[in-house]
Design an enzyme around this catalytic site. Sequence first.
Site, mmCIF file in Angstrom:
data_model
loop_
_atom_site.group_PDB
_atom_site.id
_atom_site.type_symbol
_atom_site.label_atom_id
_atom_site.label_comp_id
_atom_site.label_asym_id
_atom_site.label_seq_id
_atom_site.Cartn_x
_atom_site.Cartn_y
_atom_site.Cartn_z
ATOM 1 N N ASP A 47 -5.075 -0.215 -7.227
ATOM 2 C CA ASP A 47 -5.353 0.440 -8.342
ATOM 3 C C ASP A 47 -5.432 -0.308 -9.656
ATOM 4 O O ASP A 47 -4.560 -1.256 -9.900
ATOM 5 C CB ASP A 47 -4.386 1.598 -8.657
ATOM 6 C CG ASP A 47 -4.097 2.442 -7.463
ATOM 7 O OD1 ASP A 47 -4.717 2.070 -6.359
ATOM 8 O OD2 ASP A 47 -3.444 3.448 -7.694
ATOM 9 N N TRP A 71 -1.380 -4.392 1.755
ATOM 10 C CA TRP A 71 -0.462 -3.846 0.880
ATOM 11 C C TRP A 71 0.832 -4.166 1.059
ATOM 12 O O TRP A 71 1.242 -4.214 2.328
ATOM 13 C CB TRP A 71 -0.955 -2.327 0.967
ATOM 14 C CG TRP A 71 -0.226 -1.438 -0.119
ATOM 15 C CD1 TRP A 71 -0.781 -1.095 -1.243
ATOM 16 C CD2 TRP A 71 1.084 -0.812 0.045
ATOM 17 N NE1 TRP A 71 0.278 -0.258 -1.868
ATOM 18 C CE2 TRP A 71 1.463 -0.225 -1.245
ATOM 19 C CE3 TRP A 71 2.129 -0.847 1.195
ATOM 20 C CZ2 TRP A 71 2.496 0.446 -1.503
ATOM 21 C CZ3 TRP A 71 3.359 -0.076 0.908
ATOM 22 C CH2 TRP A 71 3.423 0.864 -0.464
ATOM 23 N N TRP A 106 4.908 0.927 -8.957
ATOM 24 C CA TRP A 106 3.599 1.524 -8.444
ATOM 25 C C TRP A 106 2.705 1.878 -9.768
ATOM 26 O O TRP A 106 2.912 1.749 -10.984
ATOM 27 C CB TRP A 106 3.615 2.679 -7.777
ATOM 28 C CG TRP A 106 4.215 2.022 -6.299
ATOM 29 C CD1 TRP A 106 4.608 1.101 -5.950
ATOM 30 C CD2 TRP A 106 4.319 3.141 -5.105
ATOM 31 N NE1 TRP A 106 4.816 1.077 -4.573
ATOM 32 C CE2 TRP A 106 4.921 2.475 -4.216
ATOM 33 C CE3 TRP A 106 4.054 4.571 -5.039
ATOM 34 C CZ2 TRP A 106 5.089 2.818 -3.011
ATOM 35 C CZ3 TRP A 106 4.417 5.094 -3.654
ATOM 36 C CH2 TRP A 106 4.970 4.430 -2.686
#
Length: 556
Positions: A47, A71, A106
């Site tokens: 993102d 990831w 995050w």
Amino acid sequence: MALSLNYWLIICLISLVQIQVSQSIHRDDQPYRTAYHFQPPKNWMNDPNGPMIYKGIYHLFYQYNPKGAVWGNIVWAHSTSKDLINWSPHPIAIYPSIQSDINGCWSGSATILSKGKPAILYTGINPQNQQVQNLAIPKNLSDPYLIEWIKPQSNPMMAPTEQNQINASSFRDPTTAWLGRDGRWRVIVGNKIGRRGRALMFRSKDFVHWTEAKHPLYSLRGTGMWECPDFFPVSTSGEDGVDTSKVGKGLKHVLKASINDGFFDSYAIGTYKYNLGKDVFVPEKGSLRLDSQSKYDHGKFYASKTFFDSSTKRRILWGWINESTDAATDIKKGWSGVQAIPRKIWLDKSGNQLVQWPVKEIEKLRKGQVISSNTELKGGSVLEISGVTASQADVEISFEMSTFKNVEELDPRWSDPQAICSKNGAGKGFGLLVLASKKLEEYTAVYLRVFRAKNRYVVLMCSDQSRSSLHLDYDKTTYGAFVDVNPVKEKLSLRTLIDHSIVESFGGEGKACITARVYPSIAIDGEARLYAFNNGTHNVKISKLAAYSIKDARIS
Ligand SMILES: *[C@@H]1O[C@H](CO)[C@@H](O)[C@H](O)[C@H]1NC(C)=O
Ligand SMILES: *[C@@H]1O[C@H](CO)[C@@H](O)[C@H](O)[C@H]1NC(C)=O
Ligand SMILES: *[C@@H]1O[C@H](CO)[C@@H](O)[C@H](O)[C@H]1NC(C)=O
Ligand SMILES: *[C@@H]1O[C@H](CO)[C@@H](O)[C@H](O)[C@H]1NC(C)=O
């Protein structure tokens, strides 16, 4: 002296050789690395985070694994730019360092507070693996590059508790906050309860103490987890963006959610109401409603985020384009994920949908060009567009149909554009064959098809990967979208940004977008070709064609 000069020369020679080696790695061993889309030199990226402009410098943070191409170990990497195209890397900006983010930093967003001070809210993963929301602020406001970030003692700012009953595994991705008329900041955070996706709202006077509002800003049954929500006003007149806190006449609001079940970014247009202490978003009747037809992009594009560029009065959209390859392939090539070209985003004249267009700065990278107008493209023909680097190009093409007599009938049962594109192929469509091999063993077809429905025409846009690569195990998905243009009165236009493994397409001047990831085996670098084609039986006119080679952007 002479010796040291020689020594210095040898060093220079060695570094020259190294530069050449690294360039040839780019070309020979890394045919799918992009040349002008944002990506780090190696490893995993997902993102886009906290985009903003501060003291004339654009900032992009992004979810990054410093240790590999899959990831994991997630931190906020950081780059800055003066033009949204060329980027300089900086040290990791936000990394696990406190209890409330020790298991990961995050996604989140930046907000410009009063007196122009930036602040970041992001999701931290705590020792219990709960998702909580943290605050980070710049260490040195005089530094336009905002290299160092500090985390106040009072973190986390928002957390799941016994009282609020928030699901600690489904509570993430705070938005840019906006300031209400009551002097309190508001932020929304993605959440779900059962299968109901929700935008939980929190308010704060000081950006440090946050209280959950009694009601979510909006929620919708059956949509599952909402990641990376975004909430912003759009002007009902013209293309200028407006500050996130702006309310009042001449505005509508957009709520976007990244729908985790299906991985698409979907939006609704509506009204933001604030009365009697209650904030609500009311989608317009007939507005697109966070479903699969109201996507920002009908191809690969996820976890997107906008910011208001106060220097040019634009709202700019960033979105992540993931790989279509498996983890083993990504580990082998050493990287995974790219960012789409930042797009200006605004409300269409109709008021019913958003429009997106690559930021104009990208045009600085244009070099060799092919421009023509009023070329007939015969039914059943293919025309090579030569004179540009077909693996790294920006192509704009507009068509006019010579007759509407033989337009295909739209079967009234056909409501899903992707299904029509997948089942029927190009039919009588016309458009571009990009990243094509000379003998057309490989190509990605991006095209428009016009249908006759009851009392109107329907325009379909497709991006077909079924022939993109001779590698059998690569993704063969065909994407589709309806484009809200009237082919009798308006241009039938396509623009495609081609960047080695990216085909990012805009139909109807940005009314429909489709981004594809393709991995050709022959149509690589100098072997790639570009064509216009007309699969219909009648001629169409290419009313305008402008194709450009695109130079490499400076990214790492
Ligand atoms: C803050 O940043 C400015 C501009 O880069 C720099 O001149 C100054 O030394 C920095 N201050 C500190 C305390 O690091
Ligand atoms: C909380 O969210 C997680 C992750 O989606 C899900 O597996 C779990 O069932 C949810 N718990 C409840 C009580 O809904
Ligand atoms: C990434 O790409 C794969 C393969 O195309 C797809 O299955 C997956 O859903 C994508 N993930 C996201 C988060 O977009
Ligand atoms: C054009 O139509 C023919 C036959 O209908 C089809 O085989 C071909 O694949 C189409 N071309 C493209 C680019 O899809």
